[in-house]
Design an enzyme around this catalytic site. Structure first.
Site, mmCIF file in Angstrom:
data_model
loop_
_atom_site.group_PDB
_atom_site.id
_atom_site.type_symbol
_atom_site.label_atom_id
_atom_site.label_comp_id
_atom_site.label_asym_id
_atom_site.label_seq_id
_atom_site.Cartn_x
_atom_site.Cartn_y
_atom_site.Cartn_z
ATOM 1 N N SER A 1 0.849 -1.206 0.000
ATOM 2 C CA SER A 1 0.000 0.000 0.000
ATOM 3 C C SER A 1 0.878 1.247 0.000
ATOM 4 O O SER A 1 2.061 1.190 0.371
ATOM 5 C CB SER A 1 -0.891 -0.014 1.251
ATOM 6 O OG SER A 1 -1.686 1.156 1.313
ATOM 7 N N TYR B 1 2.889 8.405 17.827
ATOM 8 C CA TYR B 1 3.400 8.399 16.442
ATOM 9 C C TYR B 1 4.691 9.211 16.362
ATOM 10 O O TYR B 1 5.692 8.753 15.789
ATOM 11 C CB TYR B 1 2.326 8.975 15.520
ATOM 12 C CG TYR B 1 2.677 8.924 14.055
ATOM 13 C CD1 TYR B 1 2.769 7.704 13.381
ATOM 14 C CD2 TYR B 1 2.928 10.089 13.340
ATOM 15 C CE1 TYR B 1 3.093 7.661 12.035
ATOM 16 C CE2 TYR B 1 3.247 10.049 11.999
ATOM 17 C CZ TYR B 1 3.332 8.836 11.341
ATOM 18 O OH TYR B 1 3.650 8.786 10.013
#
Ligand SMILES: NC(=O)c1ccc[n+]([C@@H]2O[C@H](COP(=O)([O-])OP(=O)(O)OC[C@H]3O[C@@H](n4cnc5c(N)ncnc54)[C@H](O)[C@@H]3O)[C@@H](O)[C@H]2O)c1
Length: 256
Positions: A15, A162
């Site tokens: 992806s 993150y």
């Protein structure tokens, strides 16, 4: 390192940025091994890339036996691994305290660190062990490219996990390059800004336009193909080592 007939393993290769890299590498004459947990996409993408040049192996980057087995299959199929591109990652968003002053989930934090940071390290170290046995070409035995994020420098609200995982990737780039210099393996990272991958292209066009408008120039999202072009350049340019390169149109992210 020359791309023609080289073999690249790409985590998260089914992806977005990983897939764009796989397409560009195949177009440049390399073989690719897509390592991903999305088995359906793996089957579809290897078909599209051409099974003569592309192999899909299902493996979770955090799982040592699975990644080791994937590397064995890659070497069995293509002879050796020359390039490792780490793109597998997740991007959860959660404030340290939510609006009711409840603390963020520790599980989400540790999972993000496990996939984005430990997973990148796990794959890089195991790939390096294979590359070390390659015959050197112009003193070089391999190239490792990790994917950080500009959030690793200026994480936004809700991005503690993150941003910490990506700052970890930026932090390990130079010491890993130093560790592997003796065996002729270069290590670099790319820190993308906001790229038009499935997560973002699924958003309404006005949202995408608003995100693009914040970029100094060009005023748009980055293209996965632009990431892939940088991957190819890093592989071919032997003097880029130990560096994290921002790919962001000059964007410096604001708190939100
Ligand atoms: N898209 C952006 O704007 C952007 C910006 C900065 C950094 N990045 C980073 O680039 C990388 C790729 O992002 P993308 O937008 O292409 O994402 P994506 O979601 O399109 O692709 C990620 C791929 O990783 C795979 N994956 C997830 N967890 C895995 C695991 N544990 N083991 C193996 N595979 C796993 C997924 O199945 C998926 O195919 C990520 O590390 C992301 O943090 C993306």
């Amino acid at each position: 390192m020359q791309l023609i007939n080289a073999t690249a393993m790409i985590t998260g290769g089914c992806s977005g940025l990983g897939l764009a890299s796989a397409r560009a590498l195949v177009a440049a004459g390399a073989n690719v091994v897509l390592i991903d947990i999305n088995e359906q996409a793996g089957a579809e993408q290897t078909e599209t890339l051409g099974t003569a040049k592309a192999l899909y192996v299902s493996a979770d980057v955090t799982n040592e036996p699975q990644v080791s087995a994937a590397l064995e299959l890659a070497v069995e199929r293509f002879g050796q691994i020359d390039i490792c591109v780490n793109c597998a990652g997740i991007a959860p968003a959660e404030r340290t305290l939510n609006k009711s002053a409840q603390p963020a989930s520790l599980h989400t934090f540790t999972k993000t660190m496990a996939i984005n940071l430990s997973g990148t390290f796990n794959v890089a170290r195991l790939a390096a062990a294979k590359m070390a046995g390659n015959t050197a070409q112009a003193d070089e035995r391999g190239v490792i490219i990790n994917t950080a994020s500009i959030a690793g420098y200026e994480g936004q609200i809700g991005q503690t996990a993150y941003a910490a995982s990506k700052a970890g990737i930026i932090g390990m780039t130079l010491p890993m390059a130093r560790d592997l210099a003796a065996v002729g393996i270069r290590v670099n990272s790319i820190a993308p800004g906001i790229m038009a991958t499935p997560l973002l292209t699924a958003m309404p066009q006005p949202v995408q336009d608003a995100l693009g408008a914040n970029v100094p120039f060009p005023k748009r999202l980055g293209l996965p193909e632009e990431f892939a072009r940088l991957v190819l350049h890093i592989v071919e340019n032997a003097y880029i080592n130990g560096e994290t390169i921002r790919l962001d149109g000059g964007l410096r992210m604001q708190p939100k």
